[in-house]
Design a protein around this motif. Structure first.
Motif, short mmCIF file in Angstrom:
data_model
loop_
_atom_site.label_atom_id
_atom_site.label_comp_id
_atom_site.label_asym_id
_atom_site.label_seq_id
_atom_site.Cartn_x
_atom_site.Cartn_y
_atom_site.Cartn_z
N GLN A 75 0.81 -1.21 0.00
CA GLN A 75 0.00 0.00 0.00
C GLN A 75 0.85 1.27 0.00
N THR A 76 2.17 1.10 -0.17
CA THR A 76 3.07 2.26 -0.15
C THR A 76 2.96 3.03 -1.45
N PRO A 77 2.58 4.31 -1.41
CA PRO A 77 2.56 5.10 -2.65
C PRO A 77 4.00 5.30 -3.15
N CYS A 78 4.32 4.72 -4.28
CA CYS A 78 5.69 4.80 -4.79
C CYS A 78 5.69 4.55 -6.29
N ALA A 79 6.85 4.74 -6.90
CA ALA A 79 6.97 4.58 -8.35
C ALA A 79 6.60 3.17 -8.80
N ALA A 80 7.06 2.18 -8.05
CA ALA A 80 6.83 0.79 -8.46
C ALA A 80 5.35 0.43 -8.45
N ALA A 124 -4.38 4.96 -11.28
CA ALA A 124 -4.79 5.28 -9.91
C ALA A 124 -3.56 5.40 -9.00
N ALA A 125 -2.59 4.50 -9.16
CA ALA A 125 -1.39 4.53 -8.33
C ALA A 125 -0.54 5.76 -8.65
N PHE A 126 -0.48 6.14 -9.92
CA PHE A 126 0.30 7.31 -10.30
C PHE A 126 -0.25 8.57 -9.62
N ALA A 127 -1.56 8.66 -9.52
CA ALA A 127 -2.18 9.84 -8.90
C ALA A 127 -1.81 9.97 -7.43
N GLN A 128 -1.40 8.87 -6.78
CA GLN A 128 -1.04 8.89 -5.36
C GLN A 128 0.44 9.16 -5.13
N MET A 129 1.24 9.19 -6.18
CA MET A 129 2.67 9.39 -6.03
C MET A 129 3.01 10.82 -5.63
N ALA A 130 4.13 10.98 -4.93
CA ALA A 130 4.61 12.31 -4.56
C ALA A 130 5.05 13.05 -5.82
N PRO A 131 4.89 14.37 -5.87
CA PRO A 131 5.29 15.15 -7.06
C PRO A 131 6.75 14.93 -7.46
N ALA A 132 7.65 14.80 -6.48
CA ALA A 132 9.06 14.60 -6.81
C ALA A 132 9.27 13.31 -7.58
N GLU A 150 4.71 11.24 -15.83
CA GLU A 150 3.44 11.19 -16.57
C GLU A 150 3.67 10.83 -18.03
N ARG A 151 4.74 11.36 -18.62
CA ARG A 151 5.00 11.06 -20.03
C ARG A 151 5.33 9.58 -20.22
N GLN A 152 6.04 8.97 -19.24
CA GLN A 152 6.30 7.54 -19.32
C GLN A 152 5.00 6.75 -19.21
N LEU A 153 4.11 7.19 -18.33
CA LEU A 153 2.84 6.51 -18.17
C LEU A 153 2.04 6.55 -19.47
#
Length: 356
Positions: free
Chosen positions: A173-178, A215-223, A234-237
């Motif tokens: 449940q950790t918001p992260c890149a992976a 959905a997971a991307f929206a939870q990631m930190a801006p950095a 976002e461009r990679q997504l």
């Protein structure tokens, strides 16, 4: 001295006294341990510098020739390894392990670009070992997600799917890149399986995975959303969604998303080139072989010396074969084949020219 004293005790000298030489030996060992415990060779400021260097490598990844960056990364990696040979406080040791995991993972990514699957896997294995020492779930999940690209790019979508699911489990449940990256790899692997088998349930699974990724991307930190290598942008997504949809045969939706992805890139030559190949594939699926060929030639000619890596050449050859299978020997295929075998021009493109 201690061995002689031990032998005397074993021989029956239970009353062997604590002599000055024995006391001196004990003090010598204690002092050496103290020296080891306090003789750190890395300062927090030096670690800050190395971490900043690793972050800079991540920012430069898309626009630096792979061999040049590989040398820079491995030199920094060697410096970190030397520091880890000495005792460090626990907090610094964990930071060193995390740094080693990131640098080794980045080396693995570059090895994928250069076409060495064996070394890529070896560097990711080292990265996993270092990440496991940190207890950082997000880092461990990142390494596994990045490792899943090896089988994804080298034709084993089932293994890629397994590693992507493992990465997703590690992230929890950790918001992260992976957490965003892993379901995208799942979707891309599933799209490859659907492409070979054409099963509707696989297509549905891939689309659900893409939904989870958004959905997971929206939870990631801006950095993290701004970090191409150690985060997920976002461009990679957009690019990876378009790639999966193109393989699924959803050409209209895929081409729209890929066009939006291309507009979001500034520099990042490798991804832009792969996006252009995906758009060429969409045109081919729609029956326009001539336009697919034109887009493929445009993608290859934009790539200058040092950037025409194995991964780009592999995609270009795949496009040539697909065009031949669907359209036969089009007039422009010969020049494209010659272009792929000829040495690349010295400098046909700068990062600013790549902006679309």
């Amino acid at each position: 001295m201690l061995r002689r004293t031990l032998l005397a005790v074993i021989a029956g000298g239970a009353a062997v006294p604590l002599t000055p030489p024995v006391m001196g030996a004990a003090e010598h060992f204690r002092r050496r341990m103290d020296e080891t415990l306090v003789s750190t060779t890395v300062s927090p400021a030096m670690l800050d510098h190395w971490e900043e260097a690793a972050a800079a490598f991540g920012r430069q990844y898309m626009n630096t020739p792979p061999m040049r960056q590989l040398c820079d990364v491995l030199l920094e990696f060697s410096t970190v390894r030397q520091a880890m040979e000495n005792h460090q406080p626990i907090d610094l040791q964990e930071r060193l392990c995390a740094l080693a995991a990131r640098l080794s993972g980045l080396a693995g990514i570059i090895m994928i670009d250069l076409g060495d699957q064996r070394l890529a896997r070896s560097f990711f294995r080292t990265s996993r070992t270092a990440a496991d020492e940190t207890g950082d779930r997000a880092l461990r999940a990142w390494v596994t997600a990045r490792e899943s690209l090896v089988p994804l790019f080298y034709g084993d979508p089932r293994e890629a799917l397994t590693l992507a699911k493992k990465s997703r489990d590690l992230a929890g449940q950790t918001p992260c890149a992976a957490k965003a990256m892993a379901p995208v790899v799942e979707a891309r692997a599933l799209s490859m399986l659907a492409n070979s088998g054409g099963k509707k349930d696989v297509v549905d699974q891939a689309k659900r995975a893409l939904s989870r990724a958004r959905a997971a991307f929206a939870q990631m930190a801006p950095a993290q959303q701004e970090d191409t290598v150690f985060g997920y942008t976002e461009r990679q997504l957009y690019f990876h969604q378009g790639d999966a949809l193109a393989r699924l045969g959803q050409t209209i939706e895929a081409d729209l998303i890929l066009e939006q992805a291309l507009e979001k890139y500034e520099g990042d030559l490798l991804d832009q080139t792969l996006i252009r190949f995906d758009r060429a594939h969409c045109r081919l699926l729609e029956g326009d072989g001539d336009e697919a060929l034109r887009l493929g030639v445009d993608a290859v000619t934009r790539v200058g010396e040092g950037f025409r890596t194995d991964i780009i050449l592999r995609r270009a050859h795949d496009l040539v074969k697909a065009i031949e299978d669907r359209c036969g020997d089009l007039p422009g295929l010969g020049p494209l084949k010659d272009l792929l075998t000829a040495p690349p021009p010295a400098a046909t493109m700068t990062p600013s020219e790549a902006d679309v």
